[in-house]
Design a protein around this motif. Sequence first.
Motif, PDB file in Angstrom:
ATOM      1  N   VAL A   1       0.880  -1.174   0.000  1.00 30.67           N
ATOM      2  CA  VAL A   1       0.000   0.000   0.000  1.00 30.67           C
ATOM      3  C   VAL A   1       0.915   1.220   0.000  1.00 30.67           C
ATOM      4  O   VAL A   1       1.644   1.461   0.968  1.00 30.67           O
ATOM      5  CB  VAL A   1      -0.912   0.018   1.243  1.00 30.67           C
ATOM      6  N   VAL A   2       0.897   1.957  -1.094  1.00 30.06           N
ATOM      7  CA  VAL A   2       1.825   3.073  -1.276  1.00 30.06           C
ATOM      8  C   VAL A   2       1.084   4.404  -1.135  1.00 30.06           C
ATOM      9  O   VAL A   2       0.053   4.617  -1.780  1.00 30.06           O
ATOM     10  CB  VAL A   2       2.517   3.006  -2.649  1.00 30.06           C
ATOM     11  N   THR A   3       1.616   5.274  -0.307  1.00 28.73           N
ATOM     12  CA  THR A   3       1.082   6.627  -0.148  1.00 28.73           C
ATOM     13  C   THR A   3       2.139   7.622  -0.582  1.00 28.73           C
ATOM     14  O   THR A   3       3.297   7.530  -0.150  1.00 28.73           O
ATOM     15  CB  THR A   3       0.710   6.915   1.323  1.00 28.73           C
ATOM     16  N   THR A   4       1.777   8.561  -1.459  1.00 27.80           N
ATOM     17  CA  THR A   4       2.724   9.585  -1.897  1.00 27.80           C
ATOM     18  C   THR A   4       2.398  10.909  -1.217  1.00 27.80           C
ATOM     19  O   THR A   4       1.237  11.299  -1.130  1.00 27.80           O
ATOM     20  CB  THR A   4       2.705   9.765  -3.424  1.00 27.80           C
ATOM     21  N   LEU A   5       3.430  11.573  -0.742  1.00 25.45           N
ATOM     22  CA  LEU A   5       3.266  12.828  -0.012  1.00 25.45           C
ATOM     23  C   LEU A   5       4.454  13.739  -0.314  1.00 25.45           C
ATOM     24  O   LEU A   5       5.411  13.813   0.463  1.00 25.45           O
ATOM     25  CB  LEU A   5       3.179  12.547   1.494  1.00 25.45           C
ATOM     26  N   PRO A   6       4.427  14.434  -1.468  1.00 27.62           N
ATOM     27  CA  PRO A   6       5.542  15.336  -1.787  1.00 27.62           C
ATOM     28  C   PRO A   6       5.738  16.375  -0.689  1.00 27.62           C
ATOM     29  O   PRO A   6       4.772  16.857  -0.084  1.00 27.62           O
ATOM     30  CB  PRO A   6       5.089  16.000  -3.093  1.00 27.62           C
ATOM     31  N   VAL A   7       7.000  16.714  -0.433  1.00 22.29           N
ATOM     32  CA  VAL A   7       7.329  17.701   0.599  1.00 22.29           C
ATOM     33  C   VAL A   7       8.202  18.796  -0.008  1.00 22.29           C
ATOM     34  O   VAL A   7       8.554  18.746  -1.185  1.00 22.29           O
ATOM     35  CB  VAL A   7       8.038  17.049   1.804  1.00 22.29           C
ATOM     36  N   ALA A   8       8.546  19.777   0.804  1.00 21.69           N
ATOM     37  CA  ALA A   8       9.422  20.863   0.379  1.00 21.69           C
ATOM     38  C   ALA A   8      10.049  21.468   1.626  1.00 21.69           C
ATOM     39  O   ALA A   8       9.656  21.136   2.748  1.00 21.69           O
ATOM     40  CB  ALA A   8       8.636  21.917  -0.406  1.00 21.69           C
ATOM     41  N   ASP A   9      11.009  22.365   1.413  1.00 18.64           N
ATOM     42  CA  ASP A   9      11.661  22.992   2.570  1.00 18.64           C
ATOM     43  C   ASP A   9      11.198  24.424   2.778  1.00 18.64           C
ATOM     44  O   ASP A   9      11.831  25.185   3.499  1.00 18.64           O
ATOM     45  CB  ASP A   9      13.182  22.917   2.458  1.00 18.64           C
TER      46      ASP A   9
ATOM     47  N   TYR B   1       4.791  44.957  10.683  1.00 23.02           N
ATOM     48  CA  TYR B   1       3.474  45.523  10.386  1.00 23.02           C
ATOM     49  C   TYR B   1       2.353  44.501  10.219  1.00 23.02           C
ATOM     50  O   TYR B   1       1.237  44.873   9.825  1.00 23.02           O
ATOM     51  CB  TYR B   1       3.568  46.385   9.126  1.00 23.02           C
ATOM     52  N   ALA B   2       2.605  43.254  10.526  1.00 26.41           N
ATOM     53  CA  ALA B   2       1.555  42.238  10.428  1.00 26.41           C
ATOM     54  C   ALA B   2       1.729  41.226  11.552  1.00 26.41           C
ATOM     55  O   ALA B   2       2.733  41.238  12.271  1.00 26.41           O
ATOM     56  CB  ALA B   2       1.627  41.531   9.065  1.00 26.41           C
ATOM     57  N   ASN B   3       0.762  40.369  11.696  1.00 27.51           N
ATOM     58  CA  ASN B   3       0.833  39.286  12.690  1.00 27.51           C
ATOM     59  C   ASN B   3       1.620  38.142  12.058  1.00 27.51           C
ATOM     60  O   ASN B   3       1.059  37.138  11.627  1.00 27.51           O
ATOM     61  CB  ASN B   3      -0.589  38.845  13.064  1.00 27.51           C
ATOM     62  N   ALA B   4       2.940  38.343  11.974  1.00 26.54           N
ATOM     63  CA  ALA B   4       3.778  37.451  11.168  1.00 26.54           C
ATOM     64  C   ALA B   4       4.883  36.812  11.985  1.00 26.54           C
ATOM     65  O   ALA B   4       5.407  37.391  12.933  1.00 26.54           O
ATOM     66  CB  ALA B   4       4.390  38.230  10.004  1.00 26.54           C
ATOM     67  N   SER B   5       5.266  35.604  11.563  1.00 20.36           N
ATOM     68  CA  SER B   5       6.364  34.880  12.201  1.00 20.36           C
ATOM     69  C   SER B   5       7.243  34.255  11.131  1.00 20.36           C
ATOM     70  O   SER B   5       6.785  33.932  10.036  1.00 20.36           O
ATOM     71  CB  SER B   5       5.821  33.788  13.137  1.00 20.36           C
ATOM     72  N   ILE B   6       8.522  34.086  11.457  1.00 17.80           N
ATOM     73  CA  ILE B   6       9.479  33.404  10.586  1.00 17.80           C
ATOM     74  C   ILE B   6       9.685  32.009  11.146  1.00 17.80           C
ATOM     75  O   ILE B   6      10.032  31.850  12.313  1.00 17.80           O
ATOM     76  CB  ILE B   6      10.820  34.168  10.547  1.00 17.80           C
ATOM     77  N   GLU B   7       9.473  30.988  10.323  1.00 15.92           N
ATOM     78  CA  GLU B   7       9.533  29.615  10.799  1.00 15.92           C
ATOM     79  C   GLU B   7      10.361  28.746   9.853  1.00 15.92           C
ATOM     80  O   GLU B   7      10.496  29.049   8.664  1.00 15.92           O
ATOM     81  CB  GLU B   7       8.118  29.035  10.933  1.00 15.92           C
ATOM     82  N   ARG B   8      10.899  27.667  10.409  1.00 11.44           N
ATOM     83  CA  ARG B   8      11.677  26.730   9.596  1.00 11.44           C
ATOM     84  C   ARG B   8      10.776  26.121   8.521  1.00 11.44           C
ATOM     85  O   ARG B   8       9.708  25.582   8.806  1.00 11.44           O
ATOM     86  CB  ARG B   8      12.259  25.634  10.483  1.00 11.44           C
ATOM     87  N   GLY B   9      11.213  26.249   7.284  1.00  9.47           N
ATOM     88  CA  GLY B   9      10.383  25.865   6.158  1.00  9.47           C
ATOM     89  C   GLY B   9       9.897  24.436   6.196  1.00  9.47           C
ATOM     90  O   GLY B   9       8.705  24.166   6.002  1.00  9.47           O
TER      91      GLY B   9
END
Length: 371
Positions: A35-43, A258-266
């Motif tokens: 049973v194969v599941t594919t789940l492409p990811v990115a950084d 100026y926004a409700n923003a955060s920098i996070e590990r991709g």
Amino acid sequence: MRILIAPDKFKGTLTGVEAAAAMSEGALRVYPDAVVTTLPVADGGEGTLEAAVAAGFEEHVNPVVGPIIKPVGAAWAIHPDTHVAVIETAQASGYLLSEPTVENALRAHSYGSGQLIAAALEAGATEIIIGLGGSAMTDAGSGALRALGLKLLDARGNLVPLGGGSLLDVAAVDASGLDPRLAAARIRMAVDVDNPLFGHNGAAHIFGPQKGADEDAVEKLDAGLRHLASLVRESTGVDIDIPGAGAAGGFPSLFVAYANASIERGFDLVAELVGLDAALADADLVITGEGSMDQQSLSGKAPIGVADAAHARGLPVVVVAGRISVGVAELAAHGVVAAVSATDVAGSPEAALADAARHTVRATSEALNGI
């Protein structure tokens, strides 16, 4: 046998979806009943949008202003249930949309990315994930926020032109006209670098040359970023020269102020986005990979992130890549039990590139047969 296939793109040859399909075919040749599941990811950079769409997000395409004024069609996506939107700066403001000249390095802007944010807000997004990478501009995200109502004014009270080359002319930042929906939404910016906004390791010096900037242009862009950061700090008290703020031409910096923003590990953001943990909980074996598995991969790129998450659960990991230049022991430390490249099975890099999908299928089968 339950196999989870979670690769990043093979840059220049296969998208993440295409790489996953090739690996799936190779795996089923060895384990036809799996049973194969594919789940492409990115950084967090290019490929983030594709991974989101593969995970069930609905894709849209909007006409926006490109990095050098010319209109472009830019894709973005939103989940119909969670109202989380995904945007890539490369879609609207990417370096492939402009020639890497000195003039363009100074003129390029992120206005189109701001138009995509506005489209997401209009669609009801309450959370917006922005994948940063592949950008043409060095404007500290000012263009994007100008599309959302921010004004950068010169000493006479006139709007300064778009682009990083104009930042030295800014005398005041007027945030009174910002879209009020921006304050209500959560902005999460996915980065895979920790460069500050300015300085020798900042956006202009490290990434400016690949966008066409010569030495003088780099210095001008860096001075503009430094100047803008000083103005923002004086008016808001917020220091925008922080780790990660140098990504995508400094795009995160003004959003932090100026926004409700955060920098996070991709990778962490993408893993959450596509439901990697749940997929791992239902797997017996994991296959991951990317175009080039090298020392940079070991510093937090997506495939190693997948491998580490699988290894923490006691799952064996197989790596399939276009080329592999790291040692077996280095990969084994991340739970990798087998690794084969398309170059290995094709006989040369040229042959591997010429038919990447076929050789990725073969490499996958060979890796699984070697376990």
